[in-house]
Design an enzyme around this catalytic site. Structure first.
Site, PDB file in Angstrom:
ATOM      1  N   ARG A  79      33.364  40.175   5.096  1.00 44.96           N
ATOM      2  CA  ARG A  79      34.809  40.290   5.261  1.00 44.96           C
ATOM      3  C   ARG A  79      35.203  41.763   5.351  1.00 44.96           C
ATOM      4  NH1 ARG A  79      37.148  39.426   1.171  1.00 44.96           N
ATOM      5  NH2 ARG A  79      35.463  38.852  -0.245  1.00 44.96           N
ATOM      6  N   TYR A 222      32.102  36.848  11.859  1.00 42.57           N
ATOM      7  CA  TYR A 222      31.608  36.541  10.506  1.00 42.57           C
ATOM      8  C   TYR A 222      32.488  35.492   9.809  1.00 42.57           C
ATOM      9  CZ  TYR A 222      30.929  36.691   5.553  1.00 42.57           C
ATOM     10  OH  TYR A 222      30.753  36.290   4.254  1.00 42.57           O
ATOM     11  N   LYS A 231      39.320  31.341   4.149  1.00 42.01           N
ATOM     12  CA  LYS A 231      40.121  32.311   3.403  1.00 42.01           C
ATOM     13  C   LYS A 231      41.530  32.457   3.990  1.00 42.01           C
ATOM     14  CE  LYS A 231      37.136  32.529   0.440  1.00 42.01           C
ATOM     15  NZ  LYS A 231      35.952  33.142   0.069  1.00 42.01           N
ATOM     16  N   HIS A 251      40.952  30.827  -5.601  1.00 39.72           N
ATOM     17  CA  HIS A 251      39.547  31.084  -5.246  1.00 39.72           C
ATOM     18  C   HIS A 251      38.666  30.564  -6.382  1.00 39.72           C
ATOM     19  CE1 HIS A 251      36.439  34.395  -3.925  1.00 39.72           C
ATOM     20  NE2 HIS A 251      36.188  33.236  -3.365  1.00 39.72           N
ATOM     21  N   SER A 273      34.083  37.114  -5.100  1.00 41.76           N
ATOM     22  CA  SER A 273      33.044  36.813  -4.114  1.00 41.76           C
ATOM     23  C   SER A 273      31.682  37.313  -4.599  1.00 41.76           C
ATOM     24  CB  SER A 273      33.386  37.476  -2.786  1.00 41.76           C
ATOM     25  OG  SER A 273      34.635  37.008  -2.341  1.00 41.76           O
ATOM     26  N   CYS A 275      29.970  36.303  -7.155  1.00 45.39           N
ATOM     27  CA  CYS A 275      29.883  36.446  -8.608  1.00 45.39           C
ATOM     28  C   CYS A 275      29.607  35.119  -9.315  1.00 45.39           C
ATOM     29  CB  CYS A 275      31.146  37.099  -9.149  1.00 45.39           C
ATOM     30  SG  CYS A 275      31.276  38.830  -8.663  1.00 45.39           S
ATOM     31  N   THR A 278      29.350  29.306  -6.594  1.00 49.16           N
ATOM     32  CA  THR A 278      28.498  28.245  -6.057  1.00 49.16           C
ATOM     33  C   THR A 278      27.455  27.833  -7.087  1.00 49.16           C
ATOM     34  OG1 THR A 278      28.854  29.073  -3.827  1.00 49.16           O
ATOM     35  CG2 THR A 278      26.944  27.638  -4.161  1.00 49.16           C
ATOM     36  N   ASP A 298      34.337  26.969  -3.870  1.00 49.72           N
ATOM     37  CA  ASP A 298      34.998  28.222  -3.482  1.00 49.72           C
ATOM     38  C   ASP A 298      36.518  28.190  -3.581  1.00 49.72           C
ATOM     39  OD1 ASP A 298      34.375  30.914  -2.502  1.00 49.72           O
ATOM     40  OD2 ASP A 298      35.468  30.358  -0.691  1.00 49.72           O
ATOM     41  N   ARG A 390      24.139  34.121   4.494  1.00 49.86           N
ATOM     42  CA  ARG A 390      24.782  32.885   4.043  1.00 49.86           C
ATOM     43  C   ARG A 390      24.103  31.647   4.606  1.00 49.86           C
ATOM     44  NH1 ARG A 390      29.553  33.439   0.537  1.00 49.86           N
ATOM     45  NH2 ARG A 390      29.767  35.682   0.431  1.00 49.86           N
ATOM     46  N   GLU A 518      21.513  27.940 -17.899  1.00 55.37           N
ATOM     47  CA  GLU A 518      21.848  28.199 -19.314  1.00 55.37           C
ATOM     48  C   GLU A 518      23.362  28.340 -19.517  1.00 55.37           C
ATOM     49  OE1 GLU A 518      19.551  27.633 -21.211  1.00 55.37           O
ATOM     50  OE2 GLU A 518      17.640  28.565 -20.642  1.00 55.37           O
TER      51      GLU A 518
END
Ligand SMILES: Nc1nc2c(ncn2[C@@H]2O[C@H](COP(=O)(O)OP(=O)(O)OP(=O)(O)O)[C@@H](O)[C@H]2O)c(=O)[nH]1
Ligand SMILES: O=C([O-])CC(=O)C(=O)O
Ligand SMILES: [Mn+2]
Length: 607
Positions: A79, A222, A231, A251, A273, A275, A278, A298, A390, A518
């Site tokens: 992006r 992209y 987005k 988000h 993003s 972080c 998913t 997302d 991706r 975990e």
């Protein structure tokens, strides 16, 4: 030769849609106009074409059936936040965190960019619906694009084609509202001019006209710039609509958690993003008896139900996931999902036997072709896959999808997590005292920048509710909206808010918390807090687990690491204050007084 719209073959009678397609065709001058029907035949046609033109490489059907490898132009990999604009009529509605230009000026400027930009190419008309087709108010959109890559990707990521288009003229009611999105890669072809594998333009504009609910995207192919349902529509445009109508477009991942007692809970989580959304959405629990099912990874649209609870819907139909780091050890469910095929892989490594590989996916093969098309062997400096490479894969083939993942009513949220990527300061988990305190945590969320956006990686910045690049209006008004939503007459039971950080590091720069599967231990503590069962320590920043309250059974990590993970370091927090003050100063007068009060009481508590 320039195509004109032939209304006699157009598969709709929707007047505004036909009018707009015609105007855009006159402006961009494509050679052909194709209405997408979303059929499997169309998928085959488009992917065959992309193979023929060298954009796609068909993967080995024994490894990844009906799947394709694709390498973008090396400059078009993420992006572009500094090229993203919110063109509200009044600059005060855009705010200090977005780029603004007057809508008329932007349209004049971009009209010249779009003029003839599709020459020699096909304009695809992609009708789509964000969220379930059987929603009370289906959220419709149309993307016009000259990139067949976008058509293939939209087939996976959204509900495209005839089934969506039928809703445009539902029950004989003509002219349902839709969000128009014009996309061009900005690479017209002269007659006879050879094409390249990933055409794009050095100049990029990702532009939103919030009052008109209109999107114009130019120059990039992209995902986050070009798949306009994601987005651009579901966050930037939808957040404006949500502000106007009293709901939230966020988000956030959405997951369903079932305890050993067979009680189910729903959790949404906002992390910036790259972080961990998913991964948390598909978490494979390490604690016996707990089960996680996936609803979205997302985006969440959150509205009040009649019972006064917040219900979250995932507007998407696929996952557009970060490839590097994805592996059977970290995210086995993503690996199983892509193993079924029907997927696209962009900017990963291509193995000699027609499969894909990326950093973090076990042992590397002895040789592959890297994302730049170069011959690659392990041990060198070059990366096989771009850090923001991706995979794009349908939710329908995810084994852990919850049965209710496409329920138009959504799922009632028990908890909201905010989280960022911080090497220090932020403990593994902190519980907010109440909604207002939770909104303060979200509004001051900070995280290190990642490869998901062009720019320097690893720089700490404020990323409110993980929405910094996605709020379609003034961030101060957005904070006020969050506060208002919590006070809304519709609110009977609000989700509990938690702040998490999987990314704290020790002196040797290693992550102190093992993360991934975990993380169930943190989810479990949060649920037990909601049930009033788990212990917590009240600290100046909120409530954190006592070491005993966090289930560490079978967890192989040192007591010292655990202490570091949970630590509330008051000096580090005192250091944090000036940057929070700077952040609020940047947002200015529109920061709600309740959040200023939260900051003042935090300062008092820190002493
Ligand atoms: N150390 C650690 N790394 C994690 C954890 N969860 C995810 N990651 C890594 O963080 C990176 C991004 O994770 P994702 O789950 O794809 O992030 P995302 O928030 O879905 O990203 P976007 O799709 O860009 O919005 C990957 O390389 C993961 O392997 C975790 O619990 N611990
Ligand atoms: O939008 C994209 O390109 C990918 C994504 O999910 C993000 O960056 O948050
Ligand atoms: Mn994202």
């Amino acid at each position: 030769m320039t195509a004109t719209l032939d209304r006699s073959v157009a598969p709709t009678t929707h007047t505004a849609l036909l009018q707009w397609v015609q105007e855009c065709a006159e402006l961009t001058q494509p050679e052909e106009i194709v209405w997408c029907d979303g059929s499997p035949e169309e998928w085959t046609r488009v992917t065959d074409l992309l193979v023929e033109t060298g954009t796609f490489v068909r993967l080995n059907a024994d490894k990844k059936p009906n799947s394709f490898y694709c390498a973008s132009d090396p400059t078009d990999v993420a992006r572009v936040e500094d090229r993203t604009f919110i063109c509200s009529r009044d600059s005060a509605d855009c705010g200090p965190t977005n780029n603004w230009m007057d809508p008329d000026d932007m349209k004049a400027l971009l009209t010249e960019r779009f003029r003839g930009s599709m020459r020699g190419r096909t304009m695809y008309v992609i009708p789509y619906c964000m969220g379930p087709l059987n929603a009370d108010e289906p959220m419709l959109g149309v993307e016009l694009t000259d990139a067949p890559y976008v058509v293939a990707s939209m087939h996976i990521m959204t509900r495209v084609g005839t089934a969506a288009l039928e809703l445009f003229t539902k029950d004989g009611k003509d002219d349902q509202e839709f969000v128009p999105g014009l996309h061009s890669i900005g690479a017209p072809l002269a007659p006879g001019e050879p094409d390249v594998a990933w055409p794009c333009n050095d100049t990029k504009y990702i532009v939103h006209f919030p009052e008109e609910r209109l999107i114009w995207s130019y120059g990039s192919g992209y995902g986050g710039n070009a798949l306009l349902g994601k987005k651009c529509y579901s966050l930037r445009i939808a957040s404006v609509k949500a502000r106007d109508e009293g709901w939230l477009a966020e988000h956030m991942l959405i997951l369903k958690l079932t305890s050993p007692a067979q009680k189910s809970y729903y959790v949404a989580a906002a992390f910036p993003s790259a972080c961990g959304k998913t991964n948390l959405a598909m978490l494979d629990p390490t604690l016996e008896g707990w089960k996680v099912e996936t609803i979205g990874d997302d985006i969440a649209w959150i509205r009040f139900g009649e019972d006064g609870r917040m219900y979250a819907v995932n507007p998407e139909n696929g996952f557009f996931g970060v490839a590097p780091g994805t592996d059977y050890h970290t995210n086995p469910n993503a690996m199983r999902t892509i193993a079924k095929g029907n997927s696209l892989f962009t900017n990963v490594g291509l193995t000699d036997d027609g499969d894909i590989w990326w950093e973090g996916m076990g042992e590397p093969p002895a040789h592959l072709t890297d994302w730049k098309g170069q011959s690659w062997t392990p041990g060198g400096d070059a990366l096989a896959a771009h850090p923001n490479s991706r995979y794009c894969t349908p939710i329908s083939q995810c084994d852990t999808k919850a049965a209710e993942w496409d329920d138009p009513r959504g799922v009632p949220l028990d908890a909201i997590f905010f989280g960022g990527r911080r090497r220090d300061t932020i403990p593994l988990v902190t519980e907010a005292r109440d909604w207002q305190h939770g909104v303060f945590m979200g509004a001051t969320l900070s995280s290190e920048t990642t490869a998901a956006a062009v720019g320097k990686v690893g720089v700490v910045r404020r990323d409110p509710m993980a929405m910094l690049p996605f709020i379609g209006y003034h961030a101060g008004d957005y904070f006020a909206h969050w506060i208002e939503v919590g006070k809304s007459a519709d609110a009977v039971k609000l989700p509990k808010i938690f702040y998490v950080n999987w990314f704290r590091r020790d002196e040797d720069d290693n992550f102190v918390w093992p993360g991934f599967g975990e993380n169930i231990r943190v989810l479990k503590w949060a649920i037990e807090r909601i049930e009033g069962k788990a212990a917590a320590v009240d600290t100046p920043i909120g409530r954190v687990p006592t070491p005993e309250a966090l289930d560490t059974s079978g967890l192989s990590m040192g007591a010292e690491e655990l202490t570091t993970a949970l630590a509330v370091d008051l000096d580090q927090w005192r250091n944090e204050i000036p940057s929070i003050e700077e952040w609020f100063a940047k947002i200015g007068d529109k920061v709600p007084s309740s959040l200023r009060d939260e900051l003042e009481s935090l300062k008092l508590r820190l002493g």
